[in-house]
Design a protein around this motif. Sequence first.
Motif, PDB file in Angstrom:
ATOM      1  N   ILE A   9       0.845  -1.200   0.000  1.00 27.06           N
ATOM      2  CA  ILE A   9       0.000   0.000   0.000  1.00 27.06           C
ATOM      3  C   ILE A   9       0.878   1.248   0.000  1.00 27.06           C
ATOM      4  O   ILE A   9       0.615   2.209  -0.732  1.00 27.06           O
ATOM      5  CB  ILE A   9      -0.964   0.011   1.212  1.00 27.06           C
ATOM      6  N   ASN A  10       1.926   1.228   0.789  1.00 26.57           N
ATOM      7  CA  ASN A  10       2.867   2.349   0.811  1.00 26.57           C
ATOM      8  C   ASN A  10       3.447   2.591  -0.585  1.00 26.57           C
ATOM      9  O   ASN A  10       3.577   3.733  -1.032  1.00 26.57           O
ATOM     10  CB  ASN A  10       3.975   2.096   1.834  1.00 26.57           C
ATOM     11  N   LEU A  54       1.843   7.144  -6.860  1.00 22.94           N
ATOM     12  CA  LEU A  54       0.992   8.264  -7.277  1.00 22.94           C
ATOM     13  C   LEU A  54       1.831   9.464  -7.711  1.00 22.94           C
ATOM     14  O   LEU A  54       1.367  10.310  -8.468  1.00 22.94           O
ATOM     15  CB  LEU A  54       0.049   8.690  -6.148  1.00 22.94           C
ATOM     16  N   GLU A  55       3.077   9.517  -7.243  1.00 24.43           N
ATOM     17  CA  GLU A  55       3.979  10.623  -7.569  1.00 24.43           C
ATOM     18  C   GLU A  55       4.878  10.311  -8.759  1.00 24.43           C
ATOM     19  O   GLU A  55       5.702  11.125  -9.152  1.00 24.43           O
ATOM     20  CB  GLU A  55       4.850  10.965  -6.352  1.00 24.43           C
ATOM     21  N   SER A  56       4.713   9.141  -9.344  1.00 24.29           N
ATOM     22  CA  SER A  56       5.541   8.724 -10.473  1.00 24.29           C
ATOM     23  C   SER A  56       5.306   9.612 -11.697  1.00 24.29           C
ATOM     24  O   SER A  56       4.224  10.177 -11.874  1.00 24.29           O
ATOM     25  CB  SER A  56       5.206   7.267 -10.832  1.00 24.29           C
ATOM     26  N   ASP A  57       6.314   9.709 -12.537  1.00 20.42           N
ATOM     27  CA  ASP A  57       6.165  10.420 -13.813  1.00 20.42           C
ATOM     28  C   ASP A  57       5.412   9.563 -14.829  1.00 20.42           C
ATOM     29  O   ASP A  57       4.907  10.074 -15.824  1.00 20.42           O
ATOM     30  CB  ASP A  57       7.539  10.788 -14.387  1.00 20.42           C
ATOM     31  N   ASP A  58       5.349   8.274 -14.566  1.00 22.50           N
ATOM     32  CA  ASP A  58       4.680   7.317 -15.442  1.00 22.50           C
ATOM     33  C   ASP A  58       3.177   7.338 -15.136  1.00 22.50           C
ATOM     34  O   ASP A  58       2.735   6.896 -14.079  1.00 22.50           O
ATOM     35  CB  ASP A  58       5.265   5.926 -15.203  1.00 22.50           C
ATOM     36  N   LYS A  59       2.384   7.861 -16.080  1.00 20.16           N
ATOM     37  CA  LYS A  59       0.932   8.002 -15.870  1.00 20.16           C
ATOM     38  C   LYS A  59       0.238   6.652 -15.681  1.00 20.16           C
ATOM     39  O   LYS A  59      -0.715   6.543 -14.921  1.00 20.16           O
ATOM     40  CB  LYS A  59       0.283   8.756 -17.052  1.00 20.16           C
ATOM     41  N   GLU A  60       0.713   5.630 -16.375  1.00 22.44           N
ATOM     42  CA  GLU A  60       0.128   4.293 -16.211  1.00 22.44           C
ATOM     43  C   GLU A  60       0.367   3.769 -14.801  1.00 22.44           C
ATOM     44  O   GLU A  60      -0.517   3.168 -14.195  1.00 22.44           O
ATOM     45  CB  GLU A  60       0.696   3.325 -17.246  1.00 22.44           C
ATOM     46  N   LYS A  61       1.569   3.988 -14.303  1.00 18.68           N
ATOM     47  CA  LYS A  61       1.919   3.554 -12.950  1.00 18.68           C
ATOM     48  C   LYS A  61       1.053   4.299 -11.928  1.00 18.68           C
ATOM     49  O   LYS A  61       0.566   3.713 -10.966  1.00 18.68           O
ATOM     50  CB  LYS A  61       3.399   3.822 -12.693  1.00 18.68           C
ATOM     51  N   GLN A  62       0.857   5.600 -12.161  1.00 18.81           N
ATOM     52  CA  GLN A  62      -0.009   6.398 -11.290  1.00 18.81           C
ATOM     53  C   GLN A  62      -1.430   5.836 -11.280  1.00 18.81           C
ATOM     54  O   GLN A  62      -2.036   5.680 -10.220  1.00 18.81           O
ATOM     55  CB  GLN A  62      -0.091   7.852 -11.774  1.00 18.81           C
ATOM     56  N   TYR A  63      -1.958   5.559 -12.468  1.00 20.50           N
ATOM     57  CA  TYR A  63      -3.334   5.077 -12.579  1.00 20.50           C
ATOM     58  C   TYR A  63      -3.502   3.709 -11.924  1.00 20.50           C
ATOM     59  O   TYR A  63      -4.495   3.455 -11.244  1.00 20.50           O
ATOM     60  CB  TYR A  63      -3.762   5.038 -14.048  1.00 20.50           C
ATOM     61  N   GLU A  64      -2.537   2.828 -12.113  1.00 19.55           N
ATOM     62  CA  GLU A  64      -2.589   1.505 -11.466  1.00 19.55           C
ATOM     63  C   GLU A  64      -2.576   1.656  -9.941  1.00 19.55           C
ATOM     64  O   GLU A  64      -3.316   0.976  -9.235  1.00 19.55           O
ATOM     65  CB  GLU A  64      -1.428   0.620 -11.930  1.00 19.55           C
ATOM     66  N   LEU A  95      -7.951   2.418  -4.323  1.00 16.94           N
ATOM     67  CA  LEU A  95      -9.422   2.388  -4.220  1.00 16.94           C
ATOM     68  C   LEU A  95      -9.921   0.981  -3.924  1.00 16.94           C
ATOM     69  O   LEU A  95     -10.803   0.795  -3.079  1.00 16.94           O
ATOM     70  CB  LEU A  95     -10.072   2.919  -5.495  1.00 16.94           C
ATOM     71  N   THR A  96      -9.365   0.001  -4.590  1.00 13.57           N
ATOM     72  CA  THR A  96      -9.779  -1.384  -4.360  1.00 13.57           C
ATOM     73  C   THR A  96      -9.500  -1.792  -2.919  1.00 13.57           C
ATOM     74  O   THR A  96     -10.357  -2.389  -2.255  1.00 13.57           O
ATOM     75  CB  THR A  96      -9.057  -2.339  -5.338  1.00 13.57           C
ATOM     76  N   ALA A  97      -8.332  -1.448  -2.423  1.00 12.81           N
ATOM     77  CA  ALA A  97      -7.982  -1.791  -1.036  1.00 12.81           C
ATOM     78  C   ALA A  97      -8.908  -1.094  -0.051  1.00 12.81           C
ATOM     79  O   ALA A  97      -9.305  -1.681   0.964  1.00 12.81           O
ATOM     80  CB  ALA A  97      -6.532  -1.414  -0.750  1.00 12.81           C
ATOM     81  N   ALA A  98      -9.280   0.151  -0.341  1.00 11.11           N
ATOM     82  CA  ALA A  98     -10.077   0.959   0.587  1.00 11.11           C
ATOM     83  C   ALA A  98     -11.568   0.658   0.516  1.00 11.11           C
ATOM     84  O   ALA A  98     -12.355   1.214   1.295  1.00 11.11           O
ATOM     85  CB  ALA A  98      -9.829   2.445   0.339  1.00 11.11           C
TER      86      ALA A  98
END
Length: 184
Positions: A5-6, A12-22, A28-31
């Motif tokens: 989770i960490n 979320l701070e990655s430059d890779d938009k796909e990585k951010q979206y994943e 959301l799934t965890a929460a």
Amino acid sequence: MNEKINGYFNDLESDDKEKQYEAYKNILTAAEKEVDWAYEVWDQLVEDLTHMDNHRRSRAAQFLSYLAVSDPEQRILHDFPVIWEVTKDKKFVTARHSLQAVWRIGLAGELQKNFVVDHLVNRYGECEGEKNYTLIRFDIIQGLRHLFNAIGGEEIKETALDLIAEETNDKYRKKYASVWKNTN
């Protein structure tokens, strides 16, 4: 908070938009269910509600809405006004994503449910005349439907049907009513 989770929050701070979206989807799934790490991220998320980056505002409002089920201290009631402001964000996509998630706060208990439903009903009445108000109204009706599907409660259904009945435009009344087809 576990390492996984960490890692998602870091991604979320990655430059890779796909990585951010994943990462976003995984958080959301965890929460969706009760988690033990809500308060480890809570204050940062509240701070992000007013961040200059609209993506951070949107994510924060959505994450907090989901984390309401993991909030035994009921912090969500105190922080709700700032979350609610994001549902009216100047960036419509930010506002809409926040509004589409806010119903989840109602899953946290009776007080939270009543609080959210009251705010949704008021927003439904107040938004007429705003740009995209028909989409706002649709999202409100859809949110009430999601809440009803999750916890039941004839009062939620009746509230939604009353709002739909108030709609004067036949096209939109039919569109909103379609959300409530197949309920008895």
